[in-house]
Structures are given as structure tokens and as C-alpha cells.
Design an enzyme around this catalytic site. Sequence first.
Site, mmCIF file in Angstrom:
data_model
loop_
_atom_site.group_PDB
_atom_site.id
_atom_site.type_symbol
_atom_site.label_atom_id
_atom_site.label_comp_id
_atom_site.label_asym_id
_atom_site.label_seq_id
_atom_site.Cartn_x
_atom_site.Cartn_y
_atom_site.Cartn_z
ATOM 1 N N PRO A 182 1.883 7.577 0.068
ATOM 2 C CG PRO A 182 2.463 9.433 1.369
ATOM 3 C CD PRO A 182 1.766 8.105 1.448
ATOM 4 N N GLY A 183 4.595 7.281 -0.730
ATOM 5 C CA GLY A 183 5.872 6.895 -1.310
ATOM 6 C C GLY A 183 7.126 7.114 -0.508
ATOM 7 C CG ASP B 60 -2.110 3.578 -3.120
ATOM 8 O OD1 ASP B 60 -1.663 3.513 -1.963
ATOM 9 O OD2 ASP B 60 -3.167 4.175 -3.410
ATOM 10 C CB CYS C 176 -0.925 -0.016 1.215
ATOM 11 S SG CYS C 176 -1.900 -1.528 1.370
ATOM 12 C CE LYS D 6 5.471 3.718 6.429
ATOM 13 N NZ LYS D 6 4.615 4.896 6.098
ATOM 14 C CB CYS E 262 0.338 6.219 11.173
ATOM 15 S SG CYS E 262 -0.996 6.464 9.982
#
Length: 462
Positions: free
Chosen positions: A236-237, A257, A233, A239, A355
Amino acid sequence: MALYTAAASVLAGLERREGALKTLVYKSRFQNIKQLYALVSETLRYSPVLDSIMAGACLLKAEKKLSPHLAKVLVYDLLFGKGLKCGGRWKVLVQKHRARLQAELARLKVRKKVSCNEDLLAPTESGNKASQVPRYVRVNTLKTCMDDVVDYFKRQGYSYLGRASRMEELSSLSGKQFFLDPHLPELLVFPSQTDFHENRLYITGHIILQDKASCLPAFLLSPPLGSQVIDACAAPGNKTSHLAAILKNKGQIFAFDLDPKRLATMSTMLVRAGVTCCELASEDFLAVDPTDPKFSNVSYILLDPSCSGSGMVNRQAGESTPSMERLRALAAFQRKALGHALRFPALRRLVYSTCSVEKEENEAVVWDVLQEHGPVFRLVNVLPSWPHRGLATFPGAECCLRACPTATLTNGFFVAVLERQLEHNGQGSCSAPPIKAEVDGGEGRGPCATRKKRRKKGPCVQ
């Protein structure tokens, strides 16, 4: 009108977890950054109040062309801001309901027994929590190195204090001081209010503004050079770019995604970061076939699924605790995604992270999935010196990591690392090479530097 639509877009980006508030404001390319930031910040601050007023006035039912985010921004400025000085046709739509909206505001004040708007705001610790979290800067080793970045900041007048010996030192930073993080070898730590959004290194992708807790998943996955990795998943990138840096672009990352807009934003960020080993796919990870020959050599998976976001200290100030109904729905999806990831035949190591601070999305998900896959996969006891561990909801939960502003000076976060046991490879034999357990990461080495003994029983590899 551009101001309100830009603000609504930032609110939508926050809801989709596309980045932090400042990052999204700067990415909006709206000309007056300060004006946009102030409007979004104040709208967020009044968010529960605005929800109550709009519901009472039936605004969204009456004006179906208004999106919830745009409506919230317009109603904030009408009732609490500058009174809709712009807005075009959207202003006209909301102005029609001015009397009802003002009446709902008055009724809310009566119910709350307050006389001024500020008194409607519920007491919150989010501001205090945010001020406790330092500014973390990950050095992007695809484009530069730690020594060059440190030298750059020294030339900018910053004082480098070396590697912090303990986490408590990070809370003492002030002015233009900065540390090297005590756990992650490519992470610099600055005082909390330091802003690098207009810094040349950030604009060119040499540094990534990423919370320390968010850096843990890729760091603990630690795929060797040449590995094939799935970021399940991905948007926004941040990681994903971290994984690419660990791989030194020598390997392959399959990033999935479902949201094409998030992937488009992510693609731009990855190009800026110098990532060349990533294949993006606008596809639901749950629809990916683990037996597809394309993924037959995928041995590392990072799974950071959709979650309540309850650990984000600066996300939608004043947002209420997620309902049990929502938590159950999220946990069901998370369990399904984690179970699906563990079915990839060559998988050797997986990181599951959220998170969220809710046990329903964290320990409960891991424990439920281990009941099904426990004979094949076990938890790894990562970073033993990390002060905040998993809640003791099942035997071995202390192997997991938790993060929070008070204990770790980060956003709230959860990380669990699962590895295939030696006697189980994809065919049920014991031909898989040994896997190293995690220890504390030191300078100049990855997190898999030392081999440790495994316990024969229990869900946790010590």
C-alpha cells in the site's frame, strides 16, 4: 446495506495487506466509524468459527453472488451480532439459510462441548501480543522535521522523554509519554493504544503510522540522493513514501504492483505524503525486463513480496497457521521474485523483507537464491545490536534480522540485505565503487555511516 459492504471491503483490504484495521476503517469514509470498527473486529474474532459454519451450511455454493467477505460479515451479525437489522437484498439471501446456519452453530457447540458462543473462540495470544507493540509514528521529512513534530506533540500535552537508550524502555510508556526510537532516527514511539487517525498531522501526511519493523527495509536499503530505485511490490505504499523521504525526492522510484485498486489507494497516500519522485505502474514485477534501458541505472531494489502475513499481530485474529501447501506456493513465488530482482545489471544493494515468521518464506528463500547468485551477491550483517537474528538454518543466517512482539516490540518481520560483491559489476569487472556495510543507525546519520572490513569467505559481509 452500506454497513455490511463497507465491512466486507475492510476485510478484503486486510487480506490484501493494504493497511492495518483502524487505517482501513478510517479510509472507508463510512459515517459511523465506531459501528464499522466494532463489526469488523468481532467478525475477525469469530473468523474460524464463521468459516466452519458457512462451510457446513454450503452457503457460498448456494449463493454464488455472495463474496466470502460479505457472507462472513452477514453471518456474524445474524448469529452473533444484532440479527441483521439492515442489509437489503443481501439480508434476504442470508435469511433464507438461517435454519441451516443455526443448525451448524448448534452442531459446532456439541462437537466442541461448549454451551455459549464465547467458548467457541480458541485461546489466542494475539491480543496480548498486540498490546505489547507500541504505537510507532514515522515523521515524514518530506513535509516537516523531527523538532517541529516533537514541539507539536508537546503543545498537545505529551511528555517527550528523549531518545530511548534501550528497547526495553519502550514497553514502559504510559499515558501521554513518548520516546525517540533507539534505532531509527525519524521514528517516535507512543503507548500502544494511542490513536492518531484523526490527528491533524496524520490527516495532512506530516506523520505516517507505520510499525517499526515495516520501517526497517527502506532504512536499511538507504539509497543515496539521486539514486534510481525499484519498489517491486509496492502497495500500500508506506515503504515507498519512506524511500522517497530518504531520497528527499531527489532521485527516481519505480513502484510496481499488479493490483490497480491497491495502486489507486497508494497513489492517494503518496500525494498526501508529498512524494514527487515516484512512477507507479500496474504491472507484475516478474514481467519487467531487467535489460530494459529504462532500468539500466537502477542500483537499489526493495522487494517485499506477497507472504502469509503470519507476523501481523492484529491481522485477522484467530487466523490459523498457514498450511505447508500455501507456504510452498508463496516461497516459490518469493524465490522467483528475488532471483528476478538480482538480475538487474546495475543493482548494487537489495533488501528482501516479509511480514512472515515462517522460515520457509524467509531464511529458506534467501539461502536458495544465494546458491545461484552467491558468487555475485552476499548478505550484509546489518544492525549488529538488533537482538533478534535470522534462524541458524545456513552459515551466515545471523546476518538477517527478525522481529517479533516479545523480542523487538514490533510485528513479526524478516529482513535480509544483499549487496553485489566488489569484483562483480554488471559486466563482471571490478569497477563498481566501494559499498559500505551497515552499522547501528545513530541520531543525525543514516545506516551507512561507517565502512567495515569484509570477510573473504562465507555468505555474510561482517
